[in-house]
Scaffold this motif. Sequence first.
Motif, PDB file in Angstrom:
ATOM      1  N   ARG A  11       0.836  -1.201   0.000  1.00  0.00           N
ATOM      2  CA  ARG A  11       0.000   0.000   0.000  1.00  0.00           C
ATOM      3  C   ARG A  11       0.875   1.257   0.000  1.00  0.00           C
ATOM      4  O   ARG A  11       0.626   2.203  -0.746  1.00  0.00           O
ATOM      5  CB  ARG A  11      -0.939  -0.021   1.210  1.00  0.00           C
ATOM      6  N   VAL A  12       1.916   1.257   0.831  1.00  0.00           N
ATOM      7  CA  VAL A  12       2.838   2.394   0.878  1.00  0.00           C
ATOM      8  C   VAL A  12       3.508   2.568  -0.484  1.00  0.00           C
ATOM      9  O   VAL A  12       3.569   3.666  -1.028  1.00  0.00           O
ATOM     10  CB  VAL A  12       3.897   2.206   1.993  1.00  0.00           C
ATOM     11  N   ALA A  13       3.978   1.462  -1.062  1.00  0.00           N
ATOM     12  CA  ALA A  13       4.647   1.519  -2.370  1.00  0.00           C
ATOM     13  C   ALA A  13       3.715   2.091  -3.434  1.00  0.00           C
ATOM     14  O   ALA A  13       4.126   2.923  -4.240  1.00  0.00           O
ATOM     15  CB  ALA A  13       5.137   0.128  -2.772  1.00  0.00           C
ATOM     16  N   ARG A  14       2.456   1.661  -3.420  1.00  0.00           N
ATOM     17  CA  ARG A  14       1.478   2.185  -4.395  1.00  0.00           C
ATOM     18  C   ARG A  14       1.291   3.688  -4.238  1.00  0.00           C
ATOM     19  O   ARG A  14       1.277   4.428  -5.217  1.00  0.00           O
ATOM     20  CB  ARG A  14       0.116   1.498  -4.203  1.00  0.00           C
ATOM     21  N   LYS A  15       1.158   4.131  -2.996  1.00  0.00           N
ATOM     22  CA  LYS A  15       0.948   5.560  -2.748  1.00  0.00           C
ATOM     23  C   LYS A  15       2.159   6.376  -3.209  1.00  0.00           C
ATOM     24  O   LYS A  15       2.009   7.439  -3.798  1.00  0.00           O
ATOM     25  CB  LYS A  15       0.655   5.808  -1.269  1.00  0.00           C
ATOM     26  N   VAL A  16       3.352   5.858  -2.928  1.00  0.00           N
ATOM     27  CA  VAL A  16       4.577   6.548  -3.353  1.00  0.00           C
ATOM     28  C   VAL A  16       4.655   6.577  -4.879  1.00  0.00           C
ATOM     29  O   VAL A  16       4.922   7.621  -5.484  1.00  0.00           O
ATOM     30  CB  VAL A  16       5.834   5.878  -2.747  1.00  0.00           C
ATOM     31  N   ASN A  17       4.382   5.435  -5.515  1.00  0.00           N
ATOM     32  CA  ASN A  17       4.413   5.376  -6.982  1.00  0.00           C
ATOM     33  C   ASN A  17       3.415   6.337  -7.605  1.00  0.00           C
ATOM     34  O   ASN A  17       3.724   7.012  -8.586  1.00  0.00           O
ATOM     35  CB  ASN A  17       4.148   3.955  -7.486  1.00  0.00           C
ATOM     36  N   ASP A  18       2.204   6.406  -7.055  1.00  0.00           N
ATOM     37  CA  ASP A  18       1.199   7.348  -7.566  1.00  0.00           C
ATOM     38  C   ASP A  18       1.737   8.771  -7.526  1.00  0.00           C
ATOM     39  O   ASP A  18       1.609   9.532  -8.479  1.00  0.00           O
ATOM     40  CB  ASP A  18      -0.088   7.295  -6.723  1.00  0.00           C
ATOM     41  N   THR A  19       2.330   9.124  -6.387  1.00  0.00           N
ATOM     42  CA  THR A  19       2.871  10.476  -6.232  1.00  0.00           C
ATOM     43  C   THR A  19       3.963  10.739  -7.258  1.00  0.00           C
ATOM     44  O   THR A  19       3.985  11.791  -7.898  1.00  0.00           O
ATOM     45  CB  THR A  19       3.418  10.677  -4.795  1.00  0.00           C
ATOM     46  N   VAL A  20       4.872   9.764  -7.440  1.00  0.00           N
ATOM     47  CA  VAL A  20       5.987   9.941  -8.371  1.00  0.00           C
ATOM     48  C   VAL A  20       5.489   9.996  -9.814  1.00  0.00           C
ATOM     49  O   VAL A  20       5.827  10.909 -10.571  1.00  0.00           O
ATOM     50  CB  VAL A  20       7.036   8.810  -8.197  1.00  0.00           C
ATOM     51  N   GLU A  21       4.637   9.031 -10.187  1.00  0.00           N
ATOM     52  CA  GLU A  21       4.174   8.964 -11.573  1.00  0.00           C
ATOM     53  C   GLU A  21       3.299  10.151 -11.956  1.00  0.00           C
ATOM     54  O   GLU A  21       3.392  10.674 -13.060  1.00  0.00           O
ATOM     55  CB  GLU A  21       3.403   7.656 -11.809  1.00  0.00           C
ATOM     56  N   ASN A  22       2.430  10.568 -11.055  1.00  0.00           N
ATOM     57  CA  ASN A  22       1.520  11.675 -11.367  1.00  0.00           C
ATOM     58  C   ASN A  22       2.112  13.023 -11.016  1.00  0.00           C
ATOM     59  O   ASN A  22       1.480  14.051 -11.211  1.00  0.00           O
ATOM     60  CB  ASN A  22       0.186  11.477 -10.626  1.00  0.00           C
ATOM     61  N   LYS A  23       3.331  13.011 -10.478  1.00  0.00           N
ATOM     62  CA  LYS A  23       4.021  14.241 -10.087  1.00  0.00           C
ATOM     63  C   LYS A  23       3.107  15.149  -9.259  1.00  0.00           C
ATOM     64  O   LYS A  23       3.076  16.358  -9.452  1.00  0.00           O
ATOM     65  CB  LYS A  23       4.569  14.978 -11.313  1.00  0.00           C
ATOM     66  N   THR A  24       2.325  14.537  -8.347  1.00  0.00           N
ATOM     67  CA  THR A  24       1.466  15.341  -7.488  1.00  0.00           C
ATOM     68  C   THR A  24       2.321  16.015  -6.430  1.00  0.00           C
ATOM     69  O   THR A  24       3.474  15.627  -6.222  1.00  0.00           O
ATOM     70  CB  THR A  24       0.389  14.481  -6.791  1.00  0.00           C
ATOM     71  N   ASP A  25       1.752  17.006  -5.771  1.00  0.00           N
ATOM     72  CA  ASP A  25       2.542  17.732  -4.777  1.00  0.00           C
ATOM     73  C   ASP A  25       2.276  17.225  -3.367  1.00  0.00           C
ATOM     74  O   ASP A  25       2.705  17.821  -2.399  1.00  0.00           O
ATOM     75  CB  ASP A  25       2.276  19.234  -4.868  1.00  0.00           C
TER      76      ASP A  25
END
Length: 183
Positions: A11-25
């Motif tokens: 779950r943590v990995a998914r959340k981190v990947n989402d942030t990185v891939e979508n370049k969210t702030d």
Amino acid sequence: LHKRMGEAVARVARKVNDTVENKTDSLDLANCKLMTFPVGIYKAMRSVAEGIHRISLANNELKSISSRFLTTFSQLTELNLAGNYLHRLPEEITSLQHLRAIDLSRNRFRRFPESLATVPTLETIDLEENEIAEVPTDTLASMALLRTLNLRANPVSPEVRLLVRPLVPFELLLSPEEPIPKA
């Protein structure tokens, strides 16, 4: 147990990947049962760390925040650490020169984290439901941009209540006083 831990890590990995891939702030790692901030995240987020402005680590099991965390995410404007086991902040909190809001509610602070006074941009400090009895009024009075300090559900002494009101130019939230029992 291992399966649950594996799910939490995923779950943590998914959340981190989402942030990185979508370049969210923002990075939301609330409710992930984290006991420490995972070191692997620093590498995973190296390319986007400077663009992260909001991090939530609310409702985890953190006992401390590392200086590396604060220096890596020095662009933060909001940091939510509510619902952990924190009782102090590292001195490196001063590296968060853009931080406007910090939520430290439902932790284990016994004293006001004075290092927060060195963060010039702070507007909101939430320390609700801690164990703070003393409030450094001089320190707080020097915080130019502070607008709200929430100290509800803390054992703040009555003297502090009387002293603080005229001294501070911001909104101070305290729990309603217990009526003094008549003898």
